[in-house]
Design a protein around this motif. Structure first.
Motif, PDB file in Angstrom:
ATOM      1  N   MET A 143      41.740  40.823  59.990  1.00 33.45           N
ATOM      2  CA  MET A 143      41.954  39.589  59.224  1.00 33.45           C
ATOM      3  C   MET A 143      42.806  39.910  58.001  1.00 33.45           C
ATOM      4  O   MET A 143      42.288  40.406  56.997  1.00 33.45           O
ATOM      5  CB  MET A 143      40.616  38.995  58.792  1.00 33.45           C
ATOM      6  N   THR A 169      43.504  33.791  60.908  1.00 32.41           N
ATOM      7  CA  THR A 169      42.387  33.142  60.218  1.00 32.41           C
ATOM      8  C   THR A 169      42.858  31.839  59.586  1.00 32.41           C
ATOM      9  O   THR A 169      43.774  31.848  58.761  1.00 32.41           O
ATOM     10  CB  THR A 169      41.821  34.094  59.146  1.00 32.41           C
ATOM     11  N   ASP A 187      35.766  41.870  66.318  1.00 34.21           N
ATOM     12  CA  ASP A 187      36.508  40.958  65.454  1.00 34.21           C
ATOM     13  C   ASP A 187      36.158  41.203  63.987  1.00 34.21           C
ATOM     14  O   ASP A 187      35.167  41.851  63.656  1.00 34.21           O
ATOM     15  CB  ASP A 187      36.169  39.508  65.801  1.00 34.21           C
ATOM     16  N   ASP A 188      37.010  40.651  63.107  1.00 34.40           N
ATOM     17  CA  ASP A 188      36.707  40.487  61.672  1.00 34.40           C
ATOM     18  C   ASP A 188      36.924  41.728  60.817  1.00 34.40           C
ATOM     19  O   ASP A 188      36.436  41.793  59.680  1.00 34.40           O
ATOM     20  CB  ASP A 188      35.273  39.985  61.447  1.00 34.40           C
ATOM     21  N   HIS A 210      43.831  39.096  63.717  1.00 40.93           N
ATOM     22  CA  HIS A 210      42.832  38.043  63.866  1.00 40.93           C
ATOM     23  C   HIS A 210      43.271  36.877  62.983  1.00 40.93           C
ATOM     24  O   HIS A 210      42.883  36.777  61.813  1.00 40.93           O
ATOM     25  CB  HIS A 210      41.470  38.591  63.422  1.00 40.93           C
ATOM     26  N   HIS A 254      40.382  33.684  64.605  1.00 43.46           N
ATOM     27  CA  HIS A 254      39.032  33.587  64.059  1.00 43.46           C
ATOM     28  C   HIS A 254      38.433  32.233  64.436  1.00 43.46           C
ATOM     29  O   HIS A 254      39.076  31.186  64.282  1.00 43.46           O
ATOM     30  CB  HIS A 254      39.096  33.733  62.535  1.00 43.46           C
TER      31      HIS A 254
END
Length: 287
Positions: free
Chosen positions: A40, A70, A13-14, A68, A135
């Protein structure tokens, strides 16, 4: 009798949060240690690094690339007129949870924001995401989940989405975070099915992000009972000033990177009769 290995998805992730995270994820993909990452578009460090990620899939797909979504601080909305705002940014997770559970969020604000983040992904990568997740798991929350699934169903119908329920054999009752995610995922899966959206059959990767966390000892537990097509989330990265300014999860990211880039990781996969799914020609879980 030979036992066929279970093929799983290991998603970092991220991507886009900080240069050190981006570099660590690309390194692991290049080394064949990850087969998915989620991006993201509301984070400040995507830009040209979207191109660097795309280059890794030139010729043959090494990793699925997802969005992702957010919706929590300290990140800021891409859409106009988003609410609620706190200091010109999304609210903290605890506040978002409270507002969602008391049905004090307006679905149209989240519909517009998720659509804006999806449009930013298309602009960065020239296509729709392979999958979409959230997220801090915010996409599972009431009100948010309805906006999330409506947008994905209408604008990225071939993408699958992340549900966060654990495999039945991997549900210790003392794991309160895991239990909450299991409960939230029940309705999320039902709503996704109603929209005709695919989900992963099981999820793992949540643990207490404490300084004493022993990731090499923790990770093999995620493999227990995980079915074919199951998904494990992870957060590898290198600590840099950008990361320190945006997120409290810092040093543990370097521990995760070190484990995945070590000889211990493939040994643990082999011991549990698991291998990473090959992204080439595959779109992800079929559940």
């Amino acid at each position: 009798m030979n036992v066929l290995p279970r093929r799983i998805w290991l998603c970092a992730d991220d991507y886009g949060m900080a240069p050190g995270i981006n570099r660590a994820i690309r390194t692991l993909i290049a080394h064949g240690r990850l087969n998915a990452t989620s991006v993201m578009t509301a984070a400040p460090h995507l830009g040209h690094e979207a191109d660097e990620l795309t280059k890794l899939n030139a010729g043959a797909t090494r990793a699925l690339i997802g969005l992702h979504v957010t919706l929590t601080a300290p990140f800021k909305p891409l859409s106009n007129h988003f609410a609620p705002l706190r200091h010109h940014a999304f609210p903290p997770l605890a506040e978002l949870i409270r507002l969602a559970m008391t049905r004090r969020l307006k679905r149209e604000h989240f519909t517009a924001e998720i659509a804006a983040q999806l449009a930013a992904f298309r602009a960065a990568f020239g296509r729709a995401p392979d999958f979409v997740d959230g997220h801090q798991h915010a996409h599972l929350l009431p009100v948010v989940r309805d906006a999330f699934l409506a947008v994905i169903g209408a604008q990225a119908p071939h993408a699958w989405v992340r549900q966060c329920a654990r495999a039945p054999r991997a549900r210790p009752l003392h794991d309160r975070k895991g239990l909450v995610l299991d409960v939230l995922s029940v309705r999320f899966r039902a709503r996704a099915k109603r929209f005709g959206i695919r989900t992963n059959p099981a999820f793992a990767g949540a643990y207490a992000f404490t300084p004493k966390a022993d990731f090499p000892a923790i990770f093999p537990r995620f493999l227990t009972g995980l079915p074919d097509g199951g998904l494990i989330m992870c957060h590898p990265g290198f600590v840099d000033p950008a990361l320190k300014s945006l997120d409290s999860l810092t040093d543990l990211r370097e521990r995760e990177f070190a484990y995945f880039d070590s000889d211990a990781f493939p040994r643990d996969l082999a011991r549990h009769h698991v291998e990473l799914a090959r992204p080439a020609g595959e779109t992800g879980p079929a559940a």
